[in-house]
Design a protein around this motif. Structure first.
Motif, short mmCIF file in Angstrom:
data_model
loop_
_atom_site.label_atom_id
_atom_site.label_comp_id
_atom_site.label_asym_id
_atom_site.label_seq_id
_atom_site.Cartn_x
_atom_site.Cartn_y
_atom_site.Cartn_z
N PHE A 142 -18.54 -4.64 7.21
CA PHE A 142 -19.21 -4.52 5.92
C PHE A 142 -18.16 -4.19 4.84
O PHE A 142 -17.04 -3.78 5.16
CB PHE A 142 -20.26 -3.41 6.00
N PRO A 143 -18.55 -4.36 3.56
CA PRO A 143 -17.56 -4.12 2.49
C PRO A 143 -16.88 -2.76 2.56
O PRO A 143 -15.70 -2.65 2.23
CB PRO A 143 -18.39 -4.27 1.21
N ASP A 144 -17.59 -1.71 3.02
CA ASP A 144 -16.93 -0.41 3.02
C ASP A 144 -15.92 -0.26 4.15
O ASP A 144 -15.26 0.77 4.25
CB ASP A 144 -17.95 0.74 3.04
N ASN A 145 -15.78 -1.29 4.98
CA ASN A 145 -14.76 -1.28 6.02
C ASN A 145 -13.58 -2.21 5.71
O ASN A 145 -12.73 -2.43 6.58
CB ASN A 145 -15.38 -1.64 7.37
N VAL A 146 -13.55 -2.72 4.51
CA VAL A 146 -12.48 -3.66 4.14
C VAL A 146 -11.84 -3.18 2.84
O VAL A 146 -12.51 -3.04 1.82
CB VAL A 146 -13.05 -5.08 3.96
N PHE A 147 -10.55 -2.90 2.91
CA PHE A 147 -9.82 -2.41 1.73
C PHE A 147 -9.07 -3.56 1.08
O PHE A 147 -8.44 -4.37 1.77
CB PHE A 147 -8.82 -1.33 2.12
N PHE A 148 -9.13 -3.56 -0.24
CA PHE A 148 -8.43 -4.58 -1.03
C PHE A 148 -7.47 -3.89 -2.00
O PHE A 148 -7.72 -2.77 -2.46
CB PHE A 148 -9.43 -5.40 -1.86
N LEU A 149 -6.42 -4.61 -2.33
CA LEU A 149 -5.57 -4.27 -3.47
C LEU A 149 -5.32 -5.56 -4.22
O LEU A 149 -5.48 -6.65 -3.66
CB LEU A 149 -4.24 -3.65 -3.01
N GLU A 150 -4.94 -5.46 -5.47
CA GLU A 150 -4.65 -6.67 -6.24
C GLU A 150 -3.22 -7.12 -5.97
O GLU A 150 -2.31 -6.30 -5.87
CB GLU A 150 -4.80 -6.38 -7.74
N ASP A 151 -3.02 -8.44 -5.86
CA ASP A 151 -1.65 -8.94 -5.76
C ASP A 151 -1.06 -9.05 -7.17
O ASP A 151 -1.70 -8.66 -8.15
CB ASP A 151 -1.60 -10.27 -4.99
N GLU A 152 0.14 -9.58 -7.26
CA GLU A 152 0.81 -9.63 -8.55
C GLU A 152 0.00 -10.42 -9.58
O GLU A 152 0.02 -10.13 -10.77
CB GLU A 152 2.22 -10.26 -8.42
N ALA A 153 -0.74 -11.41 -9.09
CA ALA A 153 -1.51 -12.26 -10.01
C ALA A 153 -2.87 -11.64 -10.34
O ALA A 153 -3.68 -12.27 -11.02
CB ALA A 153 -1.69 -13.64 -9.40
N GLY A 154 -3.13 -10.43 -9.84
CA GLY A 154 -4.42 -9.79 -10.12
C GLY A 154 -5.53 -10.25 -9.20
O GLY A 154 -6.69 -9.91 -9.42
N LYS A 155 -5.19 -11.00 -8.16
CA LYS A 155 -6.19 -11.46 -7.20
C LYS A 155 -6.33 -10.45 -6.07
O LYS A 155 -5.32 -9.89 -5.63
CB LYS A 155 -5.75 -12.81 -6.59
N PRO A 156 -7.55 -10.22 -5.57
CA PRO A 156 -7.68 -9.27 -4.47
C PRO A 156 -7.07 -9.81 -3.17
O PRO A 156 -7.31 -10.96 -2.81
CB PRO A 156 -9.20 -9.10 -4.31
N ARG A 157 -6.29 -8.97 -2.54
CA ARG A 157 -5.82 -9.30 -1.20
C ARG A 157 -6.20 -8.13 -0.29
O ARG A 157 -6.31 -6.99 -0.75
CB ARG A 157 -4.31 -9.54 -1.18
N ILE A 158 -6.41 -8.43 0.98
CA ILE A 158 -6.87 -7.38 1.90
C ILE A 158 -5.69 -6.51 2.31
O ILE A 158 -4.65 -7.01 2.77
CB ILE A 158 -7.56 -8.01 3.12
N SER A 159 -5.85 -5.20 2.12
CA SER A 159 -4.79 -4.27 2.51
C SER A 159 -5.08 -3.63 3.86
O SER A 159 -4.20 -3.01 4.45
CB SER A 159 -4.62 -3.18 1.45
N GLY A 160 -6.31 -3.77 4.35
CA GLY A 160 -6.58 -3.20 5.67
C GLY A 160 -8.05 -3.29 6.05
O GLY A 160 -8.92 -3.42 5.21
N LEU A 161 -8.27 -3.24 7.36
CA LEU A 161 -9.62 -3.21 7.93
C LEU A 161 -9.77 -1.88 8.67
O LEU A 161 -8.84 -1.45 9.35
CB LEU A 161 -9.81 -4.36 8.92
N ILE A 162 -10.93 -1.24 8.53
CA ILE A 162 -11.10 0.06 9.20
C ILE A 162 -12.37 0.08 10.04
O ILE A 162 -13.15 -0.86 10.04
CB ILE A 162 -11.13 1.22 8.18
N ASP A 163 -12.55 1.18 10.73
CA ASP A 163 -13.79 1.52 11.45
C ASP A 163 -14.12 0.51 12.55
O ASP A 163 -15.07 -0.27 12.45
CB ASP A 163 -14.95 1.64 10.44
N PHE A 164 -13.37 0.60 13.62
CA PHE A 164 -13.53 -0.32 14.75
C PHE A 164 -14.47 0.22 15.83
O PHE A 164 -14.43 -0.25 16.96
CB PHE A 164 -12.14 -0.63 15.34
N TYR A 165 -15.32 1.16 15.49
CA TYR A 165 -16.08 1.85 16.53
C TYR A 165 -17.38 1.15 16.92
O TYR A 165 -18.19 1.68 17.67
CB TYR A 165 -16.29 3.32 16.13
N PHE A 166 -17.61 -0.04 16.38
CA PHE A 166 -18.64 -0.94 16.92
C PHE A 166 -17.99 -2.17 17.55
O PHE A 166 -18.71 -3.07 18.00
CB PHE A 166 -19.60 -1.40 15.82
N ALA A 167 -16.66 -2.21 17.56
CA ALA A 167 -15.98 -3.39 18.09
C ALA A 167 -16.39 -3.60 19.55
O ALA A 167 -16.71 -2.65 20.27
CB ALA A 167 -14.46 -3.22 17.98
#
Lengths: 326, 326
Positions: free
Chosen positions: A197-222
């Protein structure tokens, strides 16, 4: 609220002595998350997340989750890394709970999903599936198709109090979904996140201001299940507008980006509608179970099960992969 | 749960452009706190706290609070510092709420109070009172003695549902407290924190392993009132054991340390019992008000008002300052 277990400073200090991560600097509870207690931990060695595993997590399964996180990170996935103590162990006990320290990931989860999140997410999901391939141990999906009938049974008595006729509608939907579910072995399997879900996916902006994924969290339903089912979970979690209309442009971008990294087989694409119905039903059922089993005064966020009834109805009406962006 | 207002990443990025604090690195909701929404914010410039002021805070009073925090820090109190934007303003709007960024303070609040916390707390409280002296603007205590009768009136209809006879007991206690309350001008006044509970006090260990205070937070109940009343709040908040027995050793250590830095006048010492009764009543009344006015399903932590009934009864039974460690 995601602090169910409070940790005294004495217990924390004793716990931290087991780790080579420096001196305690700060310790704050994190509001996000509903299953476990999470603390943001700062030491002279950096930022970390301390998780106390609450009762829904089976302690005997924690080594599998932590091992998966290690394996994924070793294969290029940005995800929290369990930090080993001086004794080599990542898992120990704190305040009566199993507990682990993981590395801190930069990024911000999107409170409001936008179109430009879709392609990075699809790409990251495919990357996760590819990276998971070499992790040998498997974990059955307790919340997969075999679990839905028993879960619905536990909601049968009180479910119609949420909405009259709900249980009958779910009985019919479940029968249809199970009848159309892909036969074992017919689609590629692997390790899936199952709760991206969105709260398990972290984004940061790249140099062009586009969102890129900086990490995925919460693997406890994997767990180990159909890879395309993970995509179906994401289509449920990321592709509906606030008014529950389905954003097929966003879905299409997500599926295209996924397929560019891990091409979907024709059979996987064909199965997307039933997989999406199943994913909607899975979140509907756990929310319904929580709804009818949570005392009104309990300090737990009860998520509205009917949100997923609307999603389920949409996917029941979508007969072809094209209708959902596939 | 202390995130009532969610902030989209777009709104956050636009907001951060007003500040010279670098690029966004991470943003997580903080679980602690009940009045406002607090986020831990990390940028390339460091760690910060972003606060969105919720409805209980009067926006017109925010400049007074932020000004007090600036004044205190300039006079040696470790407390959050409002960060000014490029335009010189510390206060602006985010997600429809007044919002400010403050500096991050190291430290951990004690989930379980120990005896060795008492003296550092008394010392820090006296330091706070001394440092506040040069801040000219005043703010009346809306939750002081003049506010208790109206607050009790708002609980009159439903209060006995919490415990039969509660309202009559509170009427009698309030009358006694108001009759014995120090006359205006009879005791030293100044700026007080008025809510210095353990979760607002951060500690770190010094080299010898002893707790030292690393910072005081949450000045949004601060006001201008009797200095000794602030000590009475701390005696309520820090000196009861989990079974509601009063730890007079801890109280005595706190008062002694306070007096070592800012000597209590004999009249202040003599007034401690009634000030403690008043402080107990104040927290009892706001909790009771919340209890009878919060819908059962609301996602707000309702604190038990009866905890403070037990404290109030103790202080009603304590006739001399000595009985409470003074």
């Amino acid at each position: 609220m995601a602090v169910y277990t409070e940790v005294t400073d004495e217990a924390l200090c004793a716990f931290l002595e087991a780790y080579p991560i420096g001196e305690l600097v700060a310790f704050r509870g994190i509001a996000e998350g509903v299953e476990n207690s999470n603390y943001q931990l700062k030491t002279t060695g950096g930022d970390f997340i301390l998780t106390l595993y609450e009762k829904r997590v089976d302690p005997t399964e924690l080594p599998w989750f932590l091992g998966l996180m290690r394996h994924l990170a070793a294969h290029g996935v940005e995800c929290p890394q369990p930090v080993s103590g001086r004794d080599g162990e990542a898992l120990r006990e704190l305040a009566g709970r199993p507990a682990a320290i993981c590395t801190f990931l930069p990024g911000v989860w999107p409170r409001r999903v936008r179109g430009e999140h879709a392609a990075p997410l699809g790409d990251a999901l495919a990357g996760l599936h590819l990276a998971g391939q070499g992790y040998a141990a498997t974990r059955a999906n307790a919340l997969g198709p075999l679990g839905w009938q028993p879960l619905l049974g536990l909601c049968r008595k009180d479910g119609d109090s949420v909405q009259p006729g709900l249980i009958a509608e779910l009985d019919a939907a479940l029968a249809g979904i199970l009848a159309a579910w892909p036969a074992p072995g017919s689609l590629p399997e692997g390790h899936i996140h199952a709760d991206l879900f969105p709260d398990n996916v972290f984004f940061l902006e790249d140099e062009a201001g586009k969102p890129r994924i900086s990490g995925l969290i919460d693997f406890y339903f994997a767990c180990t299940d159909l890879l395309a089912y993970d995509l179906a979970v994401c289509l449920n979690a990321w592709c509906f507008e606030p008014d529950y209309s389905f954003n097929v442009t966003r879905a299409s971008a997500m599926i295209r980006a996924y397929s560019a990294r891990r091409p979907l087989l024709p059979a996987e694409r064909a199965a997307l509608p039933v997989l999406c119905r199943g994913a909607a039903l899975r979140f509907l059922l756990t929310r319904l179970f929580d709804w009818v089993n949570t005392p009104p005064g309990a300090m737990v966020t009860r998520k509205d099960p009917l949100e997923y009834m609307r999603k389920l109805r949409f996917f029941l009406s979508a007969e072809t992969p094209e209708a959902i962006g596939g």
